[in-house]
Scaffold this motif. Structure first.
Motif, PDB file in Angstrom:
ATOM      1  N   GLU A  95       0.829  -1.203   0.000  1.00 23.45           N
ATOM      2  CA  GLU A  95       0.000   0.000   0.000  1.00 23.45           C
ATOM      3  C   GLU A  95       0.867   1.258   0.000  1.00 23.45           C
ATOM      4  O   GLU A  95       0.514   2.249  -0.652  1.00 23.45           O
ATOM      5  CB  GLU A  95      -0.964  -0.031   1.181  1.00 23.45           C
ATOM      6  N   ALA A  96       1.993   1.238   0.690  1.00 27.42           N
ATOM      7  CA  ALA A  96       2.910   2.386   0.678  1.00 27.42           C
ATOM      8  C   ALA A  96       3.473   2.589  -0.727  1.00 27.42           C
ATOM      9  O   ALA A  96       3.578   3.721  -1.214  1.00 27.42           O
ATOM     10  CB  ALA A  96       4.035   2.177   1.683  1.00 27.42           C
ATOM     11  N   ARG A  97       3.816   1.494  -1.398  1.00 26.09           N
ATOM     12  CA  ARG A  97       4.345   1.569  -2.764  1.00 26.09           C
ATOM     13  C   ARG A  97       3.302   2.166  -3.708  1.00 26.09           C
ATOM     14  O   ARG A  97       3.610   3.044  -4.518  1.00 26.09           O
ATOM     15  CB  ARG A  97       4.749   0.172  -3.244  1.00 26.09           C
ATOM     16  N   THR A  98       2.057   1.719  -3.594  1.00 25.51           N
ATOM     17  CA  THR A  98       0.982   2.237  -4.443  1.00 25.51           C
ATOM     18  C   THR A  98       0.772   3.728  -4.201  1.00 25.51           C
ATOM     19  O   THR A  98       0.608   4.506  -5.143  1.00 25.51           O
ATOM     20  CB  THR A  98      -0.322   1.467  -4.182  1.00 25.51           C
ATOM     21  N   THR A  99       0.792   4.128  -2.931  1.00 25.11           N
ATOM     22  CA  THR A  99       0.624   5.537  -2.597  1.00 25.11           C
ATOM     23  C   THR A  99       1.765   6.365  -3.177  1.00 25.11           C
ATOM     24  O   THR A  99       1.542   7.425  -3.779  1.00 25.11           O
ATOM     25  CB  THR A  99       0.557   5.727  -1.074  1.00 25.11           C
ATOM     26  N   ALA A 100       2.999   5.887  -3.028  1.00 27.37           N
ATOM     27  CA  ALA A 100       4.157   6.605  -3.575  1.00 27.37           C
ATOM     28  C   ALA A 100       4.070   6.727  -5.094  1.00 27.37           C
ATOM     29  O   ALA A 100       4.348   7.792  -5.657  1.00 27.37           O
ATOM     30  CB  ALA A 100       5.447   5.888  -3.178  1.00 27.37           C
ATOM     31  N   GLU A 101       3.667   5.659  -5.771  1.00 21.81           N
ATOM     32  CA  GLU A 101       3.525   5.703  -7.228  1.00 21.81           C
ATOM     33  C   GLU A 101       2.460   6.709  -7.656  1.00 21.81           C
ATOM     34  O   GLU A 101       2.636   7.434  -8.630  1.00 21.81           O
ATOM     35  CB  GLU A 101       3.182   4.309  -7.758  1.00 21.81           C
ATOM     36  N   THR A 102       1.380   6.787  -6.918  1.00 21.38           N
ATOM     37  CA  THR A 102       0.312   7.744  -7.226  1.00 21.38           C
ATOM     38  C   THR A 102       0.812   9.170  -7.068  1.00 21.38           C
ATOM     39  O   THR A 102       0.564  10.034  -7.921  1.00 21.38           O
ATOM     40  CB  THR A 102      -0.905   7.511  -6.302  1.00 21.38           C
ATOM     41  N   ILE A 103       1.547   9.427  -5.998  1.00 17.23           N
ATOM     42  CA  ILE A 103       2.082  10.774  -5.754  1.00 17.23           C
ATOM     43  C   ILE A 103       3.102  11.144  -6.828  1.00 17.23           C
ATOM     44  O   ILE A 103       3.062  12.241  -7.390  1.00 17.23           O
ATOM     45  CB  ILE A 103       2.702  10.868  -4.347  1.00 17.23           C
ATOM     46  N   LEU A 104       4.015  10.224  -7.128  1.00 12.23           N
ATOM     47  CA  LEU A 104       5.033  10.501  -8.141  1.00 12.23           C
ATOM     48  C   LEU A 104       4.402  10.727  -9.519  1.00 12.23           C
ATOM     49  O   LEU A 104       4.841  11.605 -10.261  1.00 12.23           O
ATOM     50  CB  LEU A 104       6.055   9.367  -8.200  1.00 12.23           C
ATOM     51  N   ALA A 106       1.452  11.969 -10.092  1.00 11.67           N
ATOM     52  CA  ALA A 106       0.810  13.281 -10.057  1.00 11.67           C
ATOM     53  C   ALA A 106       1.840  14.405 -10.182  1.00 11.67           C
ATOM     54  O   ALA A 106       1.581  15.441 -10.791  1.00 11.67           O
ATOM     55  CB  ALA A 106       0.015  13.438  -8.768  1.00 11.67           C
ATOM     56  N   ILE A 107       3.016  14.199  -9.616  1.00 13.13           N
ATOM     57  CA  ILE A 107       4.076  15.208  -9.715  1.00 13.13           C
ATOM     58  C   ILE A 107       4.601  15.282 -11.143  1.00 13.13           C
ATOM     59  O   ILE A 107       4.838  16.362 -11.675  1.00 13.13           O
ATOM     60  CB  ILE A 107       5.222  14.883  -8.726  1.00 13.13           C
ATOM     61  N   ARG A 108       4.771  14.139 -11.778  1.00 17.23           N
ATOM     62  CA  ARG A 108       5.311  14.101 -13.146  1.00 17.23           C
ATOM     63  C   ARG A 108       4.334  14.654 -14.172  1.00 17.23           C
ATOM     64  O   ARG A 108       4.726  15.252 -15.152  1.00 17.23           O
ATOM     65  CB  ARG A 108       5.662  12.664 -13.515  1.00 17.23           C
ATOM     66  N   HIS A 109       3.060  14.407 -13.960  1.00 19.54           N
ATOM     67  CA  HIS A 109       2.031  14.805 -14.929  1.00 19.54           C
ATOM     68  C   HIS A 109       0.881  15.518 -14.232  1.00 19.54           C
ATOM     69  O   HIS A 109      -0.245  15.047 -14.232  1.00 19.54           O
ATOM     70  CB  HIS A 109       1.487  13.568 -15.658  1.00 19.54           C
ATOM     71  N   PRO A 110       1.167  16.699 -13.675  1.00 22.18           N
ATOM     72  CA  PRO A 110       0.084  17.400 -12.966  1.00 22.18           C
ATOM     73  C   PRO A 110      -0.943  17.946 -13.955  1.00 22.18           C
ATOM     74  O   PRO A 110      -0.602  18.366 -15.058  1.00 22.18           O
ATOM     75  CB  PRO A 110       0.819  18.532 -12.239  1.00 22.18           C
TER      76      PRO A 110
END
Length: 137
Positions: A95-104, A106-110
């Motif tokens: 779940e931490a990995r999924t959350t980190a991937e979602t955040i990253l 969003a940062i890459r493609h806001p």
């Protein structure tokens, strides 16, 4: 004396009962279980560990907290959640990995419409705290 046809294990409500319905003594059951574990070369495990593992697997599967509470005979949801609601390490990491991937992502493609009104100040302000700062511009 118990009559073999008088009652059955299903009718008594005991979890562990002889075919004639008489309850199996806990001490005998524990001794027999321990002997079977050793006989089959299994890692040391207590009979109660099976209850705990079953409850945790049910909670992390599709069973509701209320259902597990009822099956275990607990008087409150809170007790069941406190004792059996721990999160396995593998699940927490996934779940931490999924959350980190979602955040990253969003940062890459806001997308402008998805941009928050505040940005997150990633510097730590006390243990595990972050602070929202108004976005400029």
């Amino acid at each position: 004396m118990y009559d073999e046809h008088r009652t059955t294990a299903d009718e008594t409500g005991f979890v562990f009962a002889w075919p004639d319905g008489r309850p199996i003594r806990p001490g005998w059951l524990t001794h027999r279980f321990t002997a079977l574990v050793a006989e089959h070369g299994l890692p040391p495990v207590r009979l109660h560990d099976l209850r705990h593992a079953t409850a945790m697997n049910a909670l992390h599967g599709s069973a509701s907290l209320h259902t597990v509470q009822h099956l275990l005979g607990h008087s409150s949801h809170a007790f069941t959640a406190d004792v059996y609601g721990t999160v396995p390490d593998a699940l927490a990491r996934a779940e931490a990995r999924t959350t980190a991937e979602t955040i990253l992502a969003a940062i890459r493609h806001p997308e402008p419409k998805d941009m928050p009104e505040h940005r997150v100040d990633v510097r730590r302000h006390g243990p595990h705290r972050v602070r929202l700062v108004p976005r400029r511009g």
